[in-house]
Design a protein around this motif. Structure first.
Motif, PDB file in Angstrom:
ATOM      1  N   GLU A  92       0.802  -1.140   0.031  1.00  0.00           N
ATOM      2  CA  GLU A  92       0.078  -0.115  -0.223  1.00  0.00           C
ATOM      3  C   GLU A  92       0.975   1.350  -0.044  1.00  0.00           C
ATOM      4  N   PHE A  93       1.866   1.201   0.613  1.00  0.00           N
ATOM      5  CA  PHE A  93       2.795   2.307   0.768  1.00  0.00           C
ATOM      6  C   PHE A  93       3.338   2.586  -0.744  1.00  0.00           C
ATOM      7  N   ILE A  94       3.850   1.625  -1.270  1.00  0.00           N
ATOM      8  CA  ILE A  94       4.683   1.589  -2.549  1.00  0.00           C
ATOM      9  C   ILE A  94       3.657   2.337  -3.620  1.00  0.00           C
ATOM     10  N   HIS A  95       2.459   1.751  -3.647  1.00  0.00           N
ATOM     11  CA  HIS A  95       1.546   2.226  -4.426  1.00  0.00           C
ATOM     12  C   HIS A  95       0.822   3.552  -4.277  1.00  0.00           C
ATOM     13  N   THR A 114      15.882  -2.353   6.474  1.00  0.00           N
ATOM     14  CA  THR A 114      15.998  -0.990   6.022  1.00  0.00           C
ATOM     15  C   THR A 114      14.845  -0.054   6.211  1.00  0.00           C
ATOM     16  N   VAL A 115      14.997   1.204   6.391  1.00  0.00           N
ATOM     17  CA  VAL A 115      13.886   2.194   6.400  1.00  0.00           C
ATOM     18  C   VAL A 115      14.086   3.245   5.416  1.00  0.00           C
ATOM     19  N   LEU A 116      12.682   3.594   4.998  1.00  0.00           N
ATOM     20  CA  LEU A 116      12.415   4.389   3.811  1.00  0.00           C
ATOM     21  C   LEU A 116      12.078   5.754   4.140  1.00  0.00           C
ATOM     22  N   PRO A 196       3.827  -5.680   7.233  1.00  0.00           N
ATOM     23  CA  PRO A 196       3.313  -4.298   7.826  1.00  0.00           C
ATOM     24  C   PRO A 196       4.418  -3.338   8.036  1.00  0.00           C
ATOM     25  N   VAL A 197       3.886  -2.104   7.818  1.00  0.00           N
ATOM     26  CA  VAL A 197       5.124  -1.091   8.163  1.00  0.00           C
ATOM     27  C   VAL A 197       4.125   0.086   8.954  1.00  0.00           C
ATOM     28  N   ALA A 198       4.965   0.844   9.670  1.00  0.00           N
ATOM     29  CA  ALA A 198       4.651   2.102  10.410  1.00  0.00           C
ATOM     30  C   ALA A 198       4.885   3.176   9.466  1.00  0.00           C
ATOM     31  N   ILE A 213       5.652  14.801   3.520  1.00  0.00           N
ATOM     32  CA  ILE A 213       6.956  13.721   3.219  1.00  0.00           C
ATOM     33  C   ILE A 213       6.619  12.298   4.193  1.00  0.00           C
ATOM     34  N   HIS A 214       6.939  11.395   3.905  1.00  0.00           N
ATOM     35  CA  HIS A 214       6.619  10.245   4.582  1.00  0.00           C
ATOM     36  C   HIS A 214       8.067   9.384   5.222  1.00  0.00           C
TER      37      HIS A 214
END
Length: 331
Positions: A92-95, A114-116, A196-198, A213-214
Motif C-alpha cells: 500500500e505504501f509503494i502504490h 532498511t527504513v525508507l 506491515p509497516v508504520a 513527506i513520509h
C-alpha cells in the motif's frame, strides 16, 4: 426490560416443567447480541496503540528538529508537523508513492533491515529550486530527476535523515547508515508486499507551498525493540537513572568522610595498685595470642578481624573478615 415473574408464576412454570407439559427448549430466550470485530488476516495489526503513540511522540520531536534544520538550509521559514502515524502494508505504501520521487534508503542499527524516507517531487523540486537561487514557489514540475538534481537533494535528504539519531536518543542509541537514493519506488523491493509497516506522514509548509513527506519503518526493524516503545518504560528508565545519580552523589560524599580506626591487639585486667607501679620495661600478658586475629574498630564499633604485620617501616593490618551482626528487630 423483561417483565419480572411473581412467585406464583414461577411455581406454575416449574410445575409445568416437572409434569412434562412444557419443554425447556420452548422457554423464551433473550437474544444474545455479540459484537464481532472484523479482522483482516492479509493485513495483521502488529503495532499496538501504545507502539503507535510512542512512534508519534518520537517523530513529533523529529519534526521540530528538521524544521529548524531545513529552515537553516533553504534560508526560508519552514514548518514541519506530524500528521498521522498508521500501520499499512508495504504494498500500500509503494502504490501511494508517486513516480518519480526521492526515496532515501538507509539503515538504523541496531534496528534491523532498511527504513525508507520519501520526499515527493513537489517538495524535492522546491528545495532544489531554492538552493539554485529560485524562490521555490513552483506548484508543479513534470520531469525526471537529473543527476545534478539527485546530488543536490541527496545532501538535503542525508541531513534530514541524520537527525533521526537525535529524535531516538531518549529511546534507543541508533546510528544512521545511508545506502542510496531511489527515484522509482517500484524498483525498491526490500520487503514482502504484505509486510506491515508504520507509515509516519509529515506536513511541510515552506513559503506558499504545502506538501507531505513520509517515513516508512517496517515492523521487522523494530520487532526486537518493541519494549522500548512502551512509554511507561521511558519514565521508569529516567527514574532509575535519576536514582543512580543520587546514589553516586551520596557515595562520593560519604567517601570523603574521615573516620577513626583502632586496632585492639588484646586486653587484660590489672588492679589499680599494679597500674600505679607500671614502669618502662614491664610486660603485660594479653588475652590474645600473637598468631590470633586482632579486632578492628571503626568509630568504636567492632567491624573487622585482621592480621597484624609490617608495611615498609610502618605497622599495618591485613583484613581477614568482616563482623556480621544480626539486625535486632523490635517485637
Amino acid at each position: 426490560m423483561a417483565d419480572v415473574l411473581s412467585q406464583s408464576e414461577i411455581d406454575a412454570l416449574l410445575s409445568a416443567l416437572s409434569a412434562g407439559e412444557l419443554e425447556a427448549e420452548e422457554l423464551p430466550k433473550e437474544e444474545e447480541k455479540q459484537k464481532v470485530k472484523v479482522y483482516d488476516f492479509r493485513s495483521p495489526q502488529k503495532f499496538s496503540k501504545e507502539h503507535i503513540r510512542a512512534l508519534e511522540v518520537i517523530h513529533d520531536n523529529f519534526a521540530r528538529i528538521i524544521s529548524n534544520y531545513l529552515t537553516a538550509q533553504v534560508r526560508k521559514n519552514t514548518k514541519i508537523n506530524i500528521q498521522t502515524v498508521e500501520q499499512i502494508t508495504y504494498e500500500e505504501f509503494i502504490h501511494s508513492v508517486p513516480n518519480p520521487t526521492i526515496m532515501t534508503v538507509f539503515k538504523m542499527p541496531p534496528l534491523n533491515g532498511t527504513v525508507l524516507f520519501e520526499m515527493n517531487p513537489t517538495f524535492s523540486f522546491n528545495v532544489i529550486d531554492i538552493l539554485l537561487g529560485g524562490n521555490g514557489e513552483r506548484t508543479h514540475v513534470n520531469k525526471e530527476f537529473t543527476d545534478i538534481d539527485k546530488n543536490i537533494i541527496f545532501n538535503v535528504a542525508s541531513g534530514l535523515v541524520s537527525n533521526l539519531k537525535l529524535a531516538w536518543e531518549d529511546v534507543l542509541d541508533v546510528s544512521i547508515e545511508i545506502e542510496n537514493i531511489e527515484t522509482n519506488p517500484a524498483l525498491n523491493q526490500t520487503l514482502a508486499p504484505n509486510e506491515p509497516v508504520a507509515l509516519i506522514t509529515f506536513s511541510v509548509e515552506m513559503g506558499k507551498s504545502s506538501t507531505f513527506i513520509h517515513l516508512c519503518i517496517p515492523y521487522l526493524s523494530i520487532e526486537k525493540f518493541l519494549d522500548k516503545l512502551v512509554m511507561q518504560n521511558w519514565f521508569q528508565s529516567n527514574e532509575d537513572e535519576e536514582n543512580e545519580h543520587i546514589r553516586k552523589k551520596i557515595r562520593n560524599r560519604i567517601n570523603n568522610v574521615e573516620v577513626d580506626v583502632a586496632v585492639q591487639l588484646g586486653k587484660t585486667d590489672i588492679i589499680v595498685d599494679d597500674f600505679l607501679r607500671l614502669a618502662a620495661g614491664d610486660v603485660l600478658v594479653l588475652d590474645n595470642k600473637a598468631s590470633s586475629p586482632v579486632d578492628v574498630f571503626i568509630e568504636n564499633e567492632l567491624c573487622y578481624y585482621a592480621k597484624p604485620g609490617i608495611m615498609g617501616k610502618k605497622m599495618g593490618i591485613s583484613i581477614l573478615d568482616s563482623v556480621r551482626k544480626d539486625v535486632e528487630s523490635d517485637e
